[in-house]
Enzyme design. Structure first.
Site: not given
Length: 523
Positions: A74, A113, A162, A165
């Site tokens: 993150y 988010y 993201e 990942r």
């Protein structure tokens, strides 16, 4: 002290972006799980000097450095003009070792988010792309407006964190890069949105999977959901999992499934027994004949029915038995047919099975594997020597409908057929010749001709041509999608390769794995 990963956004090409994501992914990865999917490092083993990765992004007018937590991939904040901006759910003390001489400023929102909704548009309303990423960097470089900062961070999170990942998101970005200086935009779709939201759940359930199956995870939008419940569905789109736990790899794990080392001596994942369909050759299900459960009744292949039909639901027990309505799947001898029998009265070794992660179901007592000898509905199963054939491939799942997808390869061109040949062509949305159906038996079939399968012409040896030919349940048509983007022939370990990295040759061949872009495929 901390590793640095740079990327010059305005100069992006498919190759430079892919290389950037690969380097970032390699910095994050701590090894390969027993399921064949890489995962982050065990947080208990991360030293303070290893806790962060610094991602240096250059935009049109300036550069910023994103700070990434290696425990979860993150973003925590970013550095611009010697000011470290961090999310309000990140304590200043936790990042004290990062740019210790920089000033600190806490942002009015957190890293999730939902926390950014008051400052940035909804994710599906935000354009993503190389130009948008460069502008996002510039917003972080010069803006003091919280709305502009939030928008910039949303785009950076999607196209950097993201994408590291999820290979699926990396593929979306790659497809938006037409050529140097020629870029398209895209917006997050249902799959992108939901896999990001469900990443922790997917990580937990995959690492706790049993025989490749796990409790279903709902994806997509609530109004149009779909489900993943098997490692095979996730391995092509998920690049990294959170570290949760592991289970020791079995001796039976196929070396073709796992290219790198497998973590050991980690906490063991709790995993329950699985009750599901067993889907095999030509998409049919393992079925107790005519729904009668007397000792000796045959086990056959039959079109998959609903979960209300008990004769197609099998429980894979931790004692190695596979049971339907309490009766064990077994054989009297390797030469005879598969049947069900009372588990307590039959010869015990004949009721024991191992379900390999590659889809093989083997009876260790005989050394032979469960096989559907023909593709006809009603054919009785038996045991045969393992040829890694499509007739010997199985998937434990509650999702019996095959996946339909495009297969994007070298130069972000789409795999296409129009008869027996197979080649790469410009992607055309909805074109039937570019839509591929992925069956549980490891076959890949054009949506326009489901009776044909992608296969090596002859044996899958080096330089063998890949053709679209009549499905025969053979080893040369059984493929495995691995976590690195390879499409692997399970029998020989050869992968699909764009010959000489030259799409104009109109030829896909079998080749040993080297990992270059002409062997990388995206779904």
């Amino acid at each position: 002290v901390f590793p640095k990963v740079p990327f010059d956004v305005p100069k992006a090409t498919v190759e430079s972006y892919t290389r950037f994501i690969r380097v970032l992914r390699d910095e994050l990865a701590g090894g390969v799980s027993p399921q064949g999917i890489r995962r982050l490092r065990n947080p208990a083993e991360i030293q303070p000097s290893q806790g962060f990765i610094l991602i240096q992004l250059t935009g049109y007018v300036g550069s910023v450095t994103l700070i990434m937590d290696v425990r979860n991939a993150y973003l925590l904040g970013y550095l611009s003009h010697n000011v470290l901006y961090h999310f309000n759910d990140v304590s200043a003390s936790s990042i004290a070792s990062v740019f210790p001489d920089a000033q600190r400023r806490q942002l009015p929102f957190g890293g999730g988010y939902p926390s950014m909704r008051n400052y940035a548009p909804e994710r599906d309303q935000i354009d993503h792309g190389i130009v948008e990423l460069a502008y996002a960097v510039d917003r972080l470089y010069y803006s003091q407006n919280n709305n502009q900062i939030a928008l910039g961070l949303v785009i950076c999170a999607g196209m950097v964190a993201e994408a590291s990942r999820f290979r699926y998101i990396e593929g979306l970005v790659r497809q938006s890069i037409v050529g140097p200086g020629d870029y398209r935009t895209f917006r997050p779709d249902a799959l992108m949105y939901s896999i990001v939201t469900q990443w922790q759940t997917l990580s937990e359930r995959i690492q706790g999977s049993f025989n490749g199956a796990f409790q279903p995870v709902q994806l997509g939008y609530a109004s149009d959901p779909f489900y993943w419940d098997n490692v095979a569905q996730a391995i092509t789109r998920l690049s990294l999992m959170l570290f949760v736990c592991s289970q020791p790899p079995r001796q039976s794990d196929s070396p073709l499934v796992i290219r790198s080392f497998v973590d050991r001596n980690d906490p063991v994942c709790p995993s329950g027994e699985t009750t599901a369909f067993i889907v095999g050759r030509d998409g049919r299900c393992v079925d107790v004949k005519v729904e009668e459960f007397f000792d000796g009744n045959k086990v056959q292949m039959w079109p998959c029915k609903s979960s209300q039909n008990a004769n197609q639901l099998w429980t894979l027990k931790r004692d190695g038995t596979i049971r339907c309505q309490g009766k064990c799947l077994t054989v009297r001898s390797p030469q005879l047919y598969a049947m069900i029998w009372d588990c307590t009265t039959f010869y015990a070794p004949a009721t024991k099975w191992e379900v390999w992660d590659n889809g093989t179901i083997i009876n260790p007592a005989s050394g032979r594997v469960l096989t559907a000898p023909t593709g006809e509905a009603g054919v009785t199963l038996n045991l045969q020597f393992n040829e890694y054939a499509a007739s010997q491939a199985w998937r434990v799942t509650n999702v019996t409908v095959p996946t339909v997808t495009t297969i994007v390869g070298y130069d972000d061109l789409c795999l296409e057929t129009n008869g027996n040949g197979v080649w790469l062509a410009n992607c055309v949305k909805g074109k039937a010749q570019q839509r591929w159906t992925l069956y549980a038996d490891g076959t890949i079939r054009s949506q326009s001709t489901l009776s044909k399968c992608l296969a090596c012409s002859g044996s899958c040896v080096k330089l063998a041509k890949i053709v679209n030919t009549d499905c025969a349940g053979s080893a040369n048509s059984r493929w495995y999608f691995d976590n690195y983007g390879g499409i692997v022939n399970l029998r020989t370990g050869m992968v699909m390769d764009v010959k000489e990295s030259n799409p104009s040759l109109n030829e896909i061949i079998a080749h040993p794995w080297h990992g270059n872009s002409n062997q990388q495929w995206f779904l």
